[in-house]
Write a protein that holds these residues in place. Structure first.
Motif: not given
Length: 505
Positions: A166-179
């Motif tokens: 799935d295509r995920v906005p990079a900002a959201a993906a970083l947030a999911r990682l807690g980064v």
């Protein structure tokens, strides 16, 4: 866990373990201290007022423009987003991870002047499985700036990444990682996009595919020769030794292994397309070896520009503009390999045509079980391969001979490695499909032939027969071709031959 102790320690095995197998990596403390020391030296140099491309000046045509001190950090962010203009399907994960890894190892040399924090950020994203969406475009840039902008803008929360497809906005993906998004320091935006990590990452995947398909082509050539009873003396290892080419000798040795020394010595001389298999496939192996040798060097290369170098001899400390982002050597090598594999595919087309012709094969016309009833047999397989071979000749035209003016003449020469890689990838798709067509014909030829096969070749036919039915009457063969292509892609045929040749069941 792979611990990087030196920037230039990677070999292809370690590269694939990190890139393909997702083996975690760690940066040695001493290496991080070295990066920190070189960063501080660069900062002291900049504090003295020295100009630096992409740090205190603009880029490309704007290189003569001085950037105010208050705008310099913002420039680094601008650099990684302002050139992200590509569209298209995403590059494969292995290619993107490879580019991440090679950008990291180049930074660990200390010559790019980046912070150890950025190096750790890249290492952590590799360990996280970070997969930025990088469109597989073929831009006319000097270096790889457009593709690398798409890759590294994700570090600051821009662009997209792929998560479970799935295509995920990079900002959201970083947030999911807690980064938190990366805060780029002076020169770091420039360093991220001004190198050539993508070229070897593309070449590594293409070399792997080329090796697998070349092995299948030799396997199918050996099977075709055995099924039509071609005399085996042209395949004697003595012939290879007399020529002296390393690749050709490798093919002779492989043919001896596959045949178990059971070639026919009877019958008339076979057509040239059967006799020159060692020469054609051997030359392709030599070209592939050249790609692999260049790739081994690229894994240890520093391709940043400008480089910050310590004083050495008569050369002072400072920034050194570099052309190492220009991956000409790989472009030329990939173009040469594409030409070689075009010949391998052409040879497969000729073998298939001879197999369908009873004058050469001694088998029923067109491998039809009932030619007397007007059944066309497998003749259409060859026509499909002729079309693939024609397309391959177009794809073999070199990309590395082109050059154009960009940035108002400042960037006026390109390596076009991405274009060379794209053409080779499409050519490999065609070669894989051509071999699948040939495999369907070989399986039918075995059904119609009483020839004795070596244990290794018999194992190949047995594996093929588990997925491909005989053709007792005319029917659609497209499903057979798809199954044959999956067999080629799986590597099961080569594995079966090698097990049997080694005396294992």
């Amino acid at each position: 866990m792979i611990v990087l102790e030196r920037y230039d320690q990677l070999d292809l095995d370690e590269y694939h373990r990190i890139v393909r197998e997702h083996e975690p990596l760690e940066l040695a403390a001493g290496l991080q201290r070295h990066v920190e020391d070189r960063r501080r030296a660069m900062e002291r140099f900049l504090a003295g007022g020295a100009p630096a491309y992409g740090v205190t000046t603009g880029l490309g045509y704007l290189a003569a423009r001085s950037i105010a001190a208050d705008d310099r950090l913002a420039l680094q962010r601008s650099i990684v987003v302002g050139r992200a203009v590509a569209v298209g399907a995403p590059l494969p994960e292995e290619v993107v991870r490879g580019a991440l890894l090679l950008r990291l190892t180049g930074f660990l040399s200390g010559h790019a002047g980046v912070t150890p924090e950025l190096c750790r950020f890249i290492a952590d994203r590799l360990n996280d499985g970070w997969y930025p969406l990088v469109p597989a475009s073929r831009p006319g840039t000097a270096g790889e700036t457009i593709a690398l902008c798409h890759l590294f803008q994700t570090f600051i929360g821009e662009g997209e990444v792929l998560v479970a497809g799935d295509r995920v906005p990079a900002a959201a993906a970083l947030a999911r990682l807690g980064v938190a998004p990366c805060e780029l320091q002076l020169k770091e935006g420039l360093a991220l996009i001004n190198g050539a990590p993508l070229a070897p990452a593309l070449a590594a995947e293409l070399a792997h595919r080329s090796e697998q398909l070349l092995e299948h082509a030799t396997l199918f050539g050996a099977l075709a020769a055995a099924l039509v009873g071609a005399p085996g003396r042209p395949y004697s290892p003595r012939i290879g030794r007399l020529k002296g080419d390393a690749g050709q000798q490798r093919v002779h040795a492989r043919l001896a292994e596959l045949s178990g020394g059971e070639w026919s010595d009877d019958g008339p001389q076979a057509p040239v397309s059967l006799r020159v298999l060692p020469q054609v496939h051997g030359a392709a192996h030599d070209q592939l070896d050249h790609v692999l040798a260049q790739l081994a060097r690229e894994l240890r290369a520093v391709t940043d520009s400008p480089l910050y170098l310590a004083a050495e001899g008569d050369e002072p400390e400072g920034f050194y503009p570099s052309g190492n982002f220009h991956s000409q050597a790989l472009s030329l090598a990939l173009d040469a390999l594409a030409i070689a594999l075009t010949q391998v595919a052409a040879l497969a087309e000729k073998r298939l045509h001879r197999l369908l012709d009873s004058r050469f094969s001694g088998l029923p016309e067109q491998l039809s079980a009932h030619p007397d009833r007007g059944h066309c047999g497998l003749v259409a397989l060859h026509k499909a391969v002729v079309g693939l071979s024609a397309e391959n000749r177009l794809l073999a035209a070199p990309a590395s001979v082109h050059a154009g003016d960009t940035s108002s003449g400042q960037e006026d020469f390109q390596a076009f490695t991405a274009l060379a890689a794209d053409k080779l990838g499409r050519l490999l798709d065609n070669l894989e499909l051509a071999l699948a067509y040939e495999l369907v014909a070989l399986r039918q030829a075995r059904e119609l032939s009483a020839a004795e096969l070596s244990p290794a070749l018999a194992a190949v036919v047995g594996t093929a027969a588990s997925a491909l039915e005989p053709v007792p009457c005319d029917r659609s063969l497209a499903p057979d071709v798809e199954r044959a292509r999956r067999l080629v892609r799986s590597g099961e045929l080569n594995a079966a031959a090698r097990r049997k040749a080694a005396g294992r069941s």
